[in-house]
Scaffold this active site. Sequence first.
Site, PDB file in Angstrom:
ATOM      1  N   ARG A 236      96.218  -6.296 -26.492  1.00 61.99           N
ATOM      2  CA  ARG A 236      94.912  -6.947 -26.472  1.00 61.99           C
ATOM      3  C   ARG A 236      94.731  -7.735 -27.766  1.00 61.99           C
ATOM      4  O   ARG A 236      95.086  -7.250 -28.856  1.00 61.99           O
ATOM      5  CB  ARG A 236      93.781  -5.920 -26.349  1.00 61.99           C
ATOM      6  CG  ARG A 236      93.590  -5.362 -24.942  1.00 61.99           C
ATOM      7  CD  ARG A 236      93.097  -6.422 -23.951  1.00 61.99           C
ATOM      8  NE  ARG A 236      92.861  -5.893 -22.622  1.00 61.99           N
ATOM      9  CZ  ARG A 236      93.756  -5.883 -21.627  1.00 61.99           C
ATOM     10  NH1 ARG A 236      94.968  -6.386 -21.822  1.00 61.99           N
ATOM     11  NH2 ARG A 236      93.430  -5.398 -20.444  1.00 61.99           N
ATOM     12  N   GLU A 265      89.958 -15.019 -26.202  1.00 62.45           N
ATOM     13  CA  GLU A 265      90.810 -15.463 -25.104  1.00 62.45           C
ATOM     14  C   GLU A 265      89.957 -16.235 -24.099  1.00 62.45           C
ATOM     15  O   GLU A 265      88.919 -15.707 -23.704  1.00 62.45           O
ATOM     16  CB  GLU A 265      91.411 -14.242 -24.402  1.00 62.45           C
ATOM     17  CG  GLU A 265      92.889 -14.372 -24.176  1.00 62.45           C
ATOM     18  CD  GLU A 265      93.508 -13.071 -23.753  1.00 62.45           C
ATOM     19  OE1 GLU A 265      93.388 -12.766 -22.554  1.00 62.45           O
ATOM     20  OE2 GLU A 265      94.092 -12.376 -24.592  1.00 62.45           O
ATOM     21  N   HIS A 284      98.381 -14.775 -21.784  1.00 64.98           N
ATOM     22  CA  HIS A 284      98.185 -13.442 -21.178  1.00 64.98           C
ATOM     23  C   HIS A 284      98.975 -13.317 -19.862  1.00 64.98           C
ATOM     24  O   HIS A 284      98.407 -13.139 -18.785  1.00 64.98           O
ATOM     25  CB  HIS A 284      96.692 -13.162 -20.947  1.00 64.98           C
ATOM     26  CG  HIS A 284      96.368 -11.697 -20.916  1.00 64.98           C
ATOM     27  ND1 HIS A 284      95.200 -11.169 -21.421  1.00 64.98           N
ATOM     28  CD2 HIS A 284      97.056 -10.643 -20.424  1.00 64.98           C
ATOM     29  CE1 HIS A 284      95.195  -9.859 -21.250  1.00 64.98           C
ATOM     30  NE2 HIS A 284      96.303  -9.508 -20.642  1.00 64.98           N
TER      31      HIS A 284
HETATM   32  C1  DGY Z   1      96.220  -5.381 -18.026  1.00 64.31           C
HETATM   33  O1  DGY Z   1      96.433  -5.009 -16.879  1.00 64.31           O
HETATM   34  O2  DGY Z   1      95.417  -4.810 -18.771  1.00 64.31           O
HETATM   35  C2  DGY Z   1      96.987  -6.536 -18.512  1.00 64.31           C
HETATM   36  O3  DGY Z   1      96.544  -6.992 -19.721  1.00 64.31           O
HETATM   37  C3  DGY Z   1      97.008  -7.610 -17.466  1.00 64.31           C
HETATM   38  O4  DGY Z   1      98.274  -8.153 -17.540  1.00 64.31           O
END
Ligand code: DGY
Length: 325
Positions: A236, A265, A284
Site C-alpha cells: 500500500r 493513488e 497498482h
Molecule cells: C489487494 O487485493 O488488496 C490488492 O492491492 C489488489 O491488487
Amino acid sequence: MDRIVVTRVPPGTVLDRLAGMGDLWVWQEDRAIPREELLREIAAADGLYCMLTDAIDAELLAAAPLLRAVSTMAVGVDNIDLASCTARGIPVGHTPDVLTETTADIAFALLLAAARRVVEGVDHVRAGRWGPWDPALLLGADVHGSTLGIVGLGRIGKAVARRARGFGMKILYHGRTRNLSAERDLGVSFAFLPDLLAEADHVVLQVPLTPETHHLINAAALALMKPTATLVNAARGGLVDPAALYAALRDGTIAAAGLDVTEPEPISPDDPLLGLPNCVILPHLGSASRRTREAMAELAAENLRAGLRGERLSAVANPEVYGAP
Ligand code: DGY
C-alpha cells in the site's frame, strides 16, 4: 429480494452470478463510483460488492440501515472501517490466497526492474541512444546472491521469499512476531526493522497499511538503508513517505525504488517521483492477471452470497463479528 450494490463492473462473468442473488444495482462507468452516488445507492442496500477505491467508513455505514454484508474484491481492507462493521454485525469478505502468487510476481518484477535498471534500458533504446556496447552502461545491482529484507512475512511475503530462494538470496524478515515455522521451512531469519534496513541489499514491503504502519518507511528509515539498495512497495502506498523517498532517490541515499502503489493513488502526473529515472512506478497491477482477477471477483461474490444468507464467509476480514472462536 435482497438489493445488492456493485461499485464497479468486476471481470469475468461474475455479474451473472450476483444477479442470481438479488436485485442488482451496478455502477457501470469505467471509474470509481463517486462518493455521493454510493451514499445514495447504499441507503436501500442489503449487500455491498465493493472495490479498494471505495471508503467504507462510519458515514457510509450510517447511510446504510439495511446493510448485512460487505464484500471487497481485494485482500487489503485499509479502506474499510472493520470495527464499525463488526459493531453493526456486518461481516466483511475479502480475497486472500487467490492473489498471493500473482502479487508476489509483480513484487519480484519490480525488484528486478529497479535493481537492474530495466526501464532505463528500455527508455535508452526507445530514445535511439543505443550505441556500441558500453562496458559502463546502466550498471545496476545484482539480485541473485544478495540479501533480501522482507517487511511483513504474511502470505505474499512468504511467496516473495520462495522466489528469493530460487535466486540464491539470503533472506531477512521483520514482522510483529517471529515465525518459527517459516524460519524452518523457508530458511528466513528474523531481524528487527533497523537491522533489516541496514543489512539488506533490497527491501520489499508486504505489510498491511494501518495507523501503525503509515509512513513506516520515512526519512529516518531510508537513511538506514545502503546507498546501493532497492526499495520495493507492492503493498500500500501509505507505507512510504513519498517526500522522503523522493529525497532519498534524488540524493543517492538509496539507489532505486519499484512501486506498484503510491500515496496518493493515482499519483499526480506532476509528482516529482515520476521525473526520477531510478524510480519504477506501476499503476497498482499487483493482482492484475486475468485469471487472478477473475478468481478475486468469484471469491468476492461467494463471500457476499454467504453473508446475505447468514452463513460464515469463506474469507472474512473481521472474524470477530462471529464472536469469540
Ligand atoms: C489487494 O487485493 O488488496 C490488492 O492491492 C489488489 O491488487
